[in-house]
Design an enzyme around this catalytic site. Structure first.
Site, PDB file in Angstrom:
ATOM      1  N   ARG A  76      -0.183 -16.573  -1.477  1.00  0.00           N
ATOM      2  CA  ARG A  76       0.683 -16.578  -0.089  1.00  0.00           C
ATOM      3  C   ARG A  76       0.520 -15.232   0.725  1.00  0.00           C
ATOM      4  O   ARG A  76       0.369 -14.309  -0.035  1.00  0.00           O
ATOM      5  CB  ARG A  76       2.331 -16.629  -0.463  1.00  0.00           C
ATOM      6  N   ASP A 125       5.748  -9.540  -9.955  1.00  0.00           N
ATOM      7  CA  ASP A 125       6.824 -10.549  -9.511  1.00  0.00           C
ATOM      8  C   ASP A 125       8.382  -9.936  -9.980  1.00  0.00           C
ATOM      9  O   ASP A 125       9.317 -10.077  -9.034  1.00  0.00           O
ATOM     10  CB  ASP A 125       6.627 -11.994  -9.830  1.00  0.00           C
ATOM     11  N   SER A 182      -0.066 -11.169 -10.234  1.00  0.00           N
ATOM     12  CA  SER A 182       0.549 -11.471 -11.420  1.00  0.00           C
ATOM     13  C   SER A 182      -0.348 -11.806 -12.585  1.00  0.00           C
ATOM     14  O   SER A 182      -0.222 -12.661 -13.221  1.00  0.00           O
ATOM     15  CB  SER A 182       1.630 -12.567 -11.032  1.00  0.00           C
TER      16      SER A 182
END
Length: 498
Positions: free
Chosen positions: A108, A230, A177
């Site tokens: 994203r 995250d 991540s």
């Protein structure tokens, strides 16, 4: 005629007796099977037990391991990674910031306009982009060029009032991540790829350097201000809205925790003490293990057959990736050793990970009088038809045992953090709130899990202390949290301060 009639009567009564004997034998066999199935379930329940004394031992073990991991590299199963985040968002941040969230087969790109103390998050826009499979196993340049191009295209859609101030470079928070050895707030070398990626020439390289070179190649002038994961993004997002946030916990497919530590309490930190006096620690708590964890034969088998045997033991008993699989393994034993589903073992029940945690949650939350959701899930996923109500009740009980153990151990882990920070007792006249920012689908959507976790926290801490501990859902740490960290670590902050 009389003899024939008598003979027929004898034959009939013999047949009736034989049939009755068969029925009795069948009932005895069924009741024997049922007793065996229930014995398997009861034994599993006993081995999963989390009495308050055991949970206290788990919490203490977590605290001990935290100290050990902070003392030296490799000193504990808990990595206790120094994140280099020493300046969490305060709510004062101003301006336009970007985030890139790369954690799987999609990434994203996010744009956030911040309006300072009074304005908060003025505007937020994002776009999701899927990564073509060939790029997941190609070259480093090809992957990062693809990402940089998508980022440049997104920047080109900046609307009215969504431009950086004249003369200022755009800044980005990068949520990555995958396992990284962090070397500064904005650099870190890739240890290994996971989640289906396999790009050899990125391993060992600085992922921020790879992204920066790709942005230069596509003509995008943007600086990566923060490289985070995250969990730290969730902590930043939580702190932006609430200064009492001290830790973040992710309970989703996987699990992790991060918290704010006093820099002086980190013996392995050899750099200058940060101005804030604080440092965010990424615990990587999924790798926690202790002799006090209630592990069963099913957990041991799952671990041995996993891609990472001996690793992530805590994660394998509390996170969404594994809870449904533990339920499947117990059901398989009940089917094989107690003919729980009839004379043949349902073939689908033999497939690892076919029963996912959302399926388990749906069955656990079934409140219909005939447990029809349980029946339909068994039929749709495992192709098991014709289950009796008492079988369905047993399956709901199994789901409850697995979820309760996971939830109560999660609570014990959180208490371990609270103890490490010395917030497990009320000091005279002090009403200091300690807020834990939570994220992840397991916590958010599996309400019996989250309710059990929160009630266990109260049980462990006592009423007086638990009144000051707040669990707060903090969505999208990997997105907005990264943009907020780009803001709190902006290259222009020091200029403004001086």
């Amino acid at each position: 005629m009389g003899k024939v009639a008598v003979g027929a009567a004898v034959v009939c009564s013999a047949a009736v007796c034989a049939a009755a004997a068969l029925v009795v034998r069948h009932r005895m066999r069924c009741s024997g099977r049922w007793a065996r199935a229930m014995a398997i379930l009861r034994e599993f329940e006993e081995n999963c037990g989390t009495p308050i004394g055991k949970l206290g031992q788990v919490a203490d073990a977590m605290t001990v391991e935290m100290h050990a991991g902070l003392a030296s590299e490799g000193g504990s199963k808990l990595k206790m990674l120094i994140s280099y985040v020493d300046n969490l968002p305060s709510g004062e941040e101003n301006g336009l910031f970007y985030a890139l969230d790369l954690g799987g087969t999609n990434f994203r790109v996010i744009r956030v306009l911040l309006g300072g103390r009074d304005g908060g998050v003025v505007k937020q826009e994002f776009e999701e982009v899927s990564i073509p499979p060939h790029l997941m196993t190609g070259s480093s340049d090809a992957l990062f060029d693809y990402i940089a191009t998508a980022l440049a295209n997104f920047v080109a859609t900046e609307g009215e009032g969504l431009h950086p101030s004249p003369g200022k470079q755009r800044e980005l928070g990068f949520t990555f991540s995958f396992p990284v050895r962090q070397t500064s707030i904005s650099s870190g070398n890739l240890i290994k790829w996971t989640k289906g990626f396999s790009i050899d020439d990125t391993v060992g390289e600085d992922v921020v350097g790879e992204l920066t070179k790709a942005m230069e190649r596509v003509g995008l002038d943007m600086r990566v201000s923060a490289l985070v994961n995250d969990t730290i993004g969730t902590l930043a997002g939580g702190r932006y809205y609430n200064p009492d946030v001290i830790a973040a916990v992710i309970l989703g497919t996987g699990t992790n925790a991060a918290y704010v530590e006093r820099a002086q309490a980190i013996p392995k930190w050899h750099g200058l003490l940060p101005k804030s006096g604080e440092m965010v620690i990424n615990m990587e708590w999924g790798n926690f293990r202790s002799s006090h964890l209630p592990l069963t034969e099913y957990d041991q088998d799952l671990d041995v057959e996993s891609l990472n045997p001996g690793e992530q033991i805590f994660e394998k008993i509390i996170s969404g990736m594994y809870l449904g699989e533990i339920v499947r393994r117990v059901l398989l034993k009940m089917a094989e050793e107690a003919a729980f589903f009839g004379d043949t073992v349902p073939p689908k029940l033999k497939i690892p990970f076919i029963l996912r945690t959302p399926h388990m949650s749906a069955m656990h939350h079934d409140e219909s009088s005939d447990l029809r959701v349980v029946g339909s899930k068994l039929k749709d996923i495992l192709e098991i038809s014709h289950t009796s109500l008492k079988m369905r009740i047993a399956i709901v009980e199994l789901c409850d045992i697995v979820a309760t153990r996971g939830a109560r151990l999660s609570a014990a882990g959180i208490v371990g953090i609270i103890k490490k920070l010395g917030r497990d007792a009320v000091k005279d006249g002090e009403k200091q709130k300690s807020v834990i920012a939570m994220d992840g689908g397991l916590y958010e959507h599996y309400s019996k899990f989250s309710t059990c976790m929160e009630s266990t926290l109260k049980e462990l801490l006592g009423e007086e202390v638990s009144d000051n501990i707040v669990i707060k859902l903090s969505n999208d740490g990997s997105g907005i949290g990264a943009a907020l960290l780009a803001a709190s670590h902006s290259q222009y902050l020091e200029v403004a301060e001086s």
